[in-house]
Scaffold this motif. Structure first.
Motif, PDB file in Angstrom:
ATOM      1  N   GLU A 144      -2.964   2.511   8.465  1.00  0.00           N
ATOM      2  CA  GLU A 144      -3.057   3.931   8.131  1.00  0.00           C
ATOM      3  C   GLU A 144      -2.587   4.098   6.697  1.00  0.00           C
ATOM      4  O   GLU A 144      -1.642   3.443   6.257  1.00  0.00           O
ATOM      5  N   SER A 145      -3.251   4.965   5.963  1.00  0.00           N
ATOM      6  CA  SER A 145      -2.947   5.133   4.551  1.00  0.00           C
ATOM      7  C   SER A 145      -2.525   6.559   4.223  1.00  0.00           C
ATOM      8  O   SER A 145      -3.171   7.513   4.650  1.00  0.00           O
ATOM      9  N   GLY A 146      -1.420   6.677   3.510  1.00  0.00           N
ATOM     10  CA  GLY A 146      -1.017   7.980   3.005  1.00  0.00           C
ATOM     11  C   GLY A 146      -0.197   8.831   3.939  1.00  0.00           C
ATOM     12  O   GLY A 146       0.242   9.926   3.567  1.00  0.00           O
ATOM     13  N   VAL A 246      -9.829   1.741   6.002  1.00  0.00           N
ATOM     14  CA  VAL A 246      -8.844   2.042   4.969  1.00  0.00           C
ATOM     15  C   VAL A 246      -9.120   1.149   3.764  1.00  0.00           C
ATOM     16  O   VAL A 246      -9.202  -0.080   3.897  1.00  0.00           O
ATOM     17  N   LEU A 248      -8.201  -0.907   0.615  1.00  0.00           N
ATOM     18  CA  LEU A 248      -6.987  -1.599   0.197  1.00  0.00           C
ATOM     19  C   LEU A 248      -6.967  -1.802  -1.306  1.00  0.00           C
ATOM     20  O   LEU A 248      -7.997  -2.029  -1.931  1.00  0.00           O
ATOM     21  N   LYS A 252      -0.179  -1.516  -3.417  1.00  0.00           N
ATOM     22  CA  LYS A 252       0.043  -0.427  -2.469  1.00  0.00           C
ATOM     23  C   LYS A 252       0.522  -0.934  -1.113  1.00  0.00           C
ATOM     24  O   LYS A 252       0.353  -2.104  -0.766  1.00  0.00           O
ATOM     25  N   TYR A 254       0.785  -0.039   3.195  1.00  0.00           N
ATOM     26  CA  TYR A 254       0.071   0.674   4.258  1.00  0.00           C
ATOM     27  C   TYR A 254       0.855   0.615   5.564  1.00  0.00           C
ATOM     28  O   TYR A 254       1.523  -0.377   5.865  1.00  0.00           O
ATOM     29  N   LYS A 277       5.282  -2.020   7.694  1.00  0.00           N
ATOM     30  CA  LYS A 277       4.536  -1.783   6.468  1.00  0.00           C
ATOM     31  C   LYS A 277       3.854  -3.078   6.025  1.00  0.00           C
ATOM     32  O   LYS A 277       4.461  -4.154   6.069  1.00  0.00           O
TER      33      LYS A 277
END
Length: 291
Positions: A144-146, A246, A248, A252, A254, A277
């Motif tokens: 999941e992102s953000g 998602v 990548l 970053k 995730y 994470k």
């Protein structure tokens, strides 16, 4: 296909994506750092139970921003024992079910593809009737992102587990995993990938207002191998994908969680991780460094 290529596929050292350039996983996974993560049988502990302060003491900590792993990372096996035995929040315990499964998680990338390797020892079979005749083992992970999905930052994939999902007590069999208010258009979803042992096949889907096991464009391959009582499964997925994937990027982090359906299990009778994470060239619980 010649024996050399077949052997390489079985060993998960070379993987190919249909219509794409060759992607090569690390030749020696022994040189890639491993994170030990214990999965546990969660019983009947959906999102609603976790966030209800009168039943789960950690609900107050969640409201303060703490993660599930902050509180429970050192007691995962003990929690699994309580639930698998029926001592706590498991109304239908399965005699002989393994309470937990220690798993080694490794990650790497080549700038275009992410490689995730999961390895573990097969627990002793419970002897219970098979829920999934086709697949003795299934393994899936979600990204999941953000933090758009509620509690994804704190609980990994737990926000897709609800009290009214199928195999939960009294729930309709038609109700799959879902995200409250889930929407691909709004970026509020989980990217889901799964490998099934009996079918020897990978699936690339997502979870929004329901779970969909196909449609993704990022999965290159999922290859599993059993050696005695040991399992090793390697997923290869492109950084870029399509709808429900998602995207990548290096640097970053995730939200990440995974689960194993062991012993021909189905539905909620799986072993799950807490929320962790995954970093791409970034410090995280599991870091994929460029090879």
């Amino acid at each position: 296909m010649n024996k050399t290529i077949m052997s390489a596929l079985a060993g998960a050292t070379l993987v190919f994506g249909a219509g794409s350039a060759m992607a090569a996983a690390p030749a020696d996974w022994g040189k890639v750092a491993a994170k030990d993560i214990t999965l546990f049988h969660p019983g009947v502990s959906p999102l609603e139970w976790i966030t209800k302060g009168t039943e789960h003491g950690g609900a107050r900590a969640l409201k303060k921003g703490e993660t599930c792993a902050d509180c429970h990372s050192e007691e995962v096996a003990a929690m699994g024992q309580k639930m698998a035995s029926g001592q706590k929040i498991e109304p239908s315990p399965i005699a002989g079910k393994a309470p937990s499964i220690p798993v080694k998680v490794q990650a790497a990338h080549d700038g275009e593809n992410l490689y995730l390797r999961f390895s573990w020892r097969q627990p002793k079979a419970s002897g219970a009737p098979k829920m999934d005749d086709k697949n003795p083992v299934k393994i899936a992970f979600m990204l999941e992102s953000g933090g758009k999905v509620e509690l994804a930052d704190q609980g990994g994939c737990w926000a897709s587990c609800h009290a009214d999902s199928r195999t939960m007590p009294g729930a309709a069999e038609t109700r799959k995993k879902y995200v409250k208010g889930g929407s691909l258009a709004d970026g509020k979803f989980y990217d889901l990938m799964q490998w099934r042992s009996g079918e020897n096949k990978g699936f690339d889907g997502h979870v929004t207002d329901t779970r969909v096991m196909e449609g993704g464009k990022a999965l290159v391959s999922a290859v599993g191998k059993q050696d005695g009582d040991g399992w090793a499964v390697v997923f290869t997925r492109k950084f870029a994908g399509g709808e429900g994937d998602v995207a990548l990027e290096a640097g970053k982090v995730y939200n990440f969680g995974f689960a194993i359906h062991d012993d021909n299990a189905a539905g909620r009778y799986h072993h799950v991780s807490l929320g962790y994470k995954l970093g791409i060239d970034a410090k995280a619980d599991v870091t994929a460094a460029k090879q």
